[in-house]
Design a protein around this motif. Structure first.
Motif, PDB file in Angstrom:
ATOM      1  N   MET A   1     -18.525  48.806  42.074  1.00  0.00           N
ATOM      2  CA  MET A   1     -18.761  47.858  42.911  1.00  0.00           C
ATOM      3  C   MET A   1     -20.166  47.960  42.040  1.00  0.00           C
ATOM      4  N   LYS A   2     -21.125  48.729  42.442  1.00  0.00           N
ATOM      5  CA  LYS A   2     -22.519  49.410  42.443  1.00  0.00           C
ATOM      6  C   LYS A   2     -23.359  50.011  42.014  1.00  0.00           C
ATOM      7  N   ILE A   3     -24.331  50.009  40.936  1.00  0.00           N
ATOM      8  CA  ILE A   3     -24.766  51.142  40.505  1.00  0.00           C
ATOM      9  C   ILE A   3     -26.402  50.641  41.221  1.00  0.00           C
ATOM     10  N   GLY A   4     -26.895  51.532  41.875  1.00  0.00           N
ATOM     11  CA  GLY A   4     -28.042  51.829  43.000  1.00  0.00           C
ATOM     12  C   GLY A   4     -27.953  50.423  43.746  1.00  0.00           C
TER      13      GLY A   4
ATOM     14  N   ALA B   1     -40.728  39.715  40.496  1.00  0.00           N
ATOM     15  CA  ALA B   1     -39.724  38.282  41.006  1.00  0.00           C
ATOM     16  C   ALA B   1     -39.575  38.784  42.363  1.00  0.00           C
ATOM     17  N   ARG B   2     -39.751  38.035  42.838  1.00  0.00           N
ATOM     18  CA  ARG B   2     -39.476  37.574  44.369  1.00  0.00           C
ATOM     19  C   ARG B   2     -37.726  36.823  44.493  1.00  0.00           C
ATOM     20  N   GLY B   3     -36.829  36.666  44.987  1.00  0.00           N
ATOM     21  CA  GLY B   3     -35.733  36.365  44.958  1.00  0.00           C
ATOM     22  C   GLY B   3     -34.952  36.998  46.470  1.00  0.00           C
ATOM     23  N   ASP B   4     -33.878  36.079  46.852  1.00  0.00           N
ATOM     24  CA  ASP B   4     -33.175  36.583  47.960  1.00  0.00           C
ATOM     25  C   ASP B   4     -32.347  37.288  48.028  1.00  0.00           C
ATOM     26  N   VAL B   5     -32.893  38.580  47.905  1.00  0.00           N
ATOM     27  CA  VAL B   5     -31.664  39.956  47.163  1.00  0.00           C
ATOM     28  C   VAL B   5     -31.380  40.103  48.805  1.00  0.00           C
ATOM     29  N   ASP B   6     -32.069  39.405  50.363  1.00  0.00           N
ATOM     30  CA  ASP B   6     -31.437  39.497  51.493  1.00  0.00           C
ATOM     31  C   ASP B   6     -29.637  38.573  51.671  1.00  0.00           C
ATOM     32  N   VAL B   7     -29.524  38.202  50.565  1.00  0.00           N
ATOM     33  CA  VAL B   7     -28.513  37.725  50.216  1.00  0.00           C
ATOM     34  C   VAL B   7     -27.161  38.324  49.103  1.00  0.00           C
ATOM     35  N   ASP B   8     -27.765  38.375  48.014  1.00  0.00           N
ATOM     36  CA  ASP B   8     -26.933  39.972  47.305  1.00  0.00           C
ATOM     37  C   ASP B   8     -28.041  39.594  45.703  1.00  0.00           C
ATOM     38  N   ASP B   9     -27.563  40.011  44.934  1.00  0.00           N
ATOM     39  CA  ASP B   9     -28.382  40.681  43.754  1.00  0.00           C
ATOM     40  C   ASP B   9     -28.098  39.827  42.663  1.00  0.00           C
ATOM     41  N   HIS B  10     -27.604  38.594  42.906  1.00  0.00           N
ATOM     42  CA  HIS B  10     -27.271  37.310  41.612  1.00  0.00           C
ATOM     43  C   HIS B  10     -28.221  37.071  41.717  1.00  0.00           C
ATOM     44  N   HIS B  11     -28.851  36.190  42.121  1.00  0.00           N
ATOM     45  CA  HIS B  11     -30.060  35.562  41.759  1.00  0.00           C
ATOM     46  C   HIS B  11     -30.722  36.145  40.368  1.00  0.00           C
ATOM     47  N   THR B  12     -31.527  36.829  41.485  1.00  0.00           N
ATOM     48  CA  THR B  12     -32.524  37.416  41.085  1.00  0.00           C
ATOM     49  C   THR B  12     -32.175  37.786  39.884  1.00  0.00           C
TER      50      THR B  12
ATOM     51  N   GLY C   1     -17.700  55.735  28.822  1.00  0.00           N
ATOM     52  CA  GLY C   1     -18.294  57.378  29.779  1.00  0.00           C
ATOM     53  C   GLY C   1     -18.233  57.370  31.074  1.00  0.00           C
ATOM     54  N   GLU C   2     -18.391  58.344  32.198  1.00  0.00           N
ATOM     55  CA  GLU C   2     -17.700  58.660  33.423  1.00  0.00           C
ATOM     56  C   GLU C   2     -19.038  58.084  34.297  1.00  0.00           C
ATOM     57  N   ASN C   3     -20.091  57.848  34.445  1.00  0.00           N
ATOM     58  CA  ASN C   3     -21.567  58.612  34.911  1.00  0.00           C
ATOM     59  C   ASN C   3     -21.994  55.859  34.152  1.00  0.00           C
ATOM     60  N   ASP C   4     -21.662  55.639  35.923  1.00  0.00           N
ATOM     61  CA  ASP C   4     -21.746  54.256  35.677  1.00  0.00           C
ATOM     62  C   ASP C   4     -23.675  54.160  35.026  1.00  0.00           C
ATOM     63  N   HIS C   5     -24.504  54.616  35.906  1.00  0.00           N
ATOM     64  CA  HIS C   5     -25.937  54.793  36.323  1.00  0.00           C
ATOM     65  C   HIS C   5     -25.830  55.192  34.179  1.00  0.00           C
ATOM     66  N   HIS C   6     -25.097  56.309  34.090  1.00  0.00           N
ATOM     67  CA  HIS C   6     -25.772  56.592  32.185  1.00  0.00           C
ATOM     68  C   HIS C   6     -25.053  55.687  31.909  1.00  0.00           C
ATOM     69  N   MET C   7     -23.869  54.550  31.717  1.00  0.00           N
ATOM     70  CA  MET C   7     -23.164  53.574  31.520  1.00  0.00           C
ATOM     71  C   MET C   7     -23.892  52.466  30.947  1.00  0.00           C
ATOM     72  N   ALA C   8     -25.260  52.888  31.941  1.00  0.00           N
ATOM     73  CA  ALA C   8     -26.137  51.105  31.480  1.00  0.00           C
ATOM     74  C   ALA C   8     -27.494  51.474  31.393  1.00  0.00           C
ATOM     75  N   GLU C   9     -27.886  53.040  31.805  1.00  0.00           N
ATOM     76  CA  GLU C   9     -28.919  53.198  31.420  1.00  0.00           C
ATOM     77  C   GLU C   9     -28.669  53.369  29.479  1.00  0.00           C
ATOM     78  N   ALA C  10     -27.492  53.866  28.892  1.00  0.00           N
ATOM     79  CA  ALA C  10     -27.561  53.874  27.704  1.00  0.00           C
ATOM     80  C   ALA C  10     -27.440  52.570  26.978  1.00  0.00           C
TER      81      ALA C  10
ATOM     82  N   ASN D   1     -23.469  42.178  37.529  1.00  0.00           N
ATOM     83  CA  ASN D   1     -24.421  41.387  37.211  1.00  0.00           C
ATOM     84  C   ASN D   1     -25.184  42.037  35.769  1.00  0.00           C
ATOM     85  N   ILE D   2     -24.699  43.060  35.815  1.00  0.00           N
ATOM     86  CA  ILE D   2     -25.013  44.210  34.364  1.00  0.00           C
ATOM     87  C   ILE D   2     -24.399  42.802  33.264  1.00  0.00           C
ATOM     88  N   ARG D   3     -23.219  42.753  33.970  1.00  0.00           N
ATOM     89  CA  ARG D   3     -22.438  42.221  32.045  1.00  0.00           C
ATOM     90  C   ARG D   3     -23.838  40.330  32.352  1.00  0.00           C
TER      91      ARG D   3
END
Length: 191
Positions: free
Chosen positions: A124-127, A55-66, A155-164, A133-135
């Motif tokens: 607000m962000k995970i990485g 994928a190539r996207g306008d991540v310079d704007v933000d991550d939403h479209h990608t 959970g307590e850690n957003d990274h762990h929550m998203a990965e689970a 945008n996970i939702r």
């Protein structure tokens, strides 16, 4: 073979998805968003999907479209690879712990898109991906694949929550796409 190749090209993104439902968990993912790549690699590995995404996207704007367009293309590939869904298990669920986090996903490859999500991310962000945008990824996937997804994570850690969450989605999907018989799994005779 239950495979599909989908391309989605807009003014904001260019996405190519190559999916094999009967794979071994091999993946090659490059979306320009490292956290999204990590989640999709986990989806492929635990779902036993062979998955290539470029994928190539306008991540310079933000991550939403990608994030959105990757989910839409992946959903279209999933829908195509399933074909008429003859013989699939169709419905499944999984519960996955990851350290402090617990995710639960139930899905139905019903042909009727719907999501019910309880995602309690704190930051607000995970990485390099916005937590909201996970939702949006799950919602977009459900719409384009025409599937019903119920998911919750705590959970307590957003990274762990998203990965689970992605691991639970992978296990549910792996089980639901499994061919068990020769019939259409619906009293309607089609899905």
């Amino acid at each position: 073979m239950r495979k599909a190749l989908k391309t989605r090209k807009t003014l904001e993104t260019h996405v190519k998805v190559d999916l094999n439902l009967d794979g071994s968990g091999k993946s090659s993912i490059n979306t320009g968003l490292r956290f999204l790549d990590h989640m999709l690699e986990s989806l492929a590995r635990h779902g036993l999907l062979d998955l290539e995404i470029e994928a190539r996207g306008d991540v310079d704007v933000d991550d939403h479209h990608t994030v959105e367009d990757v989910a839409l293309a992946l959903g279209e590939a999933l829908k195509e690879a399933l074909g008429d869904k003859k013989g699939i298990r169709r419905m499944s669920s999984a519960m996955v712990p990851m350290d402090d986090s617990l995710a639960m996903v139930a899905l139905d490859l019903s042909g009727r898109p719907y999501t019910v999500l309880e995602l309690g991310f704190r930051e607000m962000k995970i990485g390099d991906v916005s937590a909201q945008n996970i939702r949006h990824f799950i919602e977009s996937l459900a719409v384009s694949a025409a599937i019903n997804i119920h998911a919750s994570v705590r959970g307590e850690n957003d990274h762990h929550m998203a990965e689970a969450l992605f691991k639970a989605l992978a296990l549910s999907l792996r089980d639901a796409v499994r061919v068990e018989h020769g019939e259409i799994p619906s009293t309607k005779g089609r899905i």
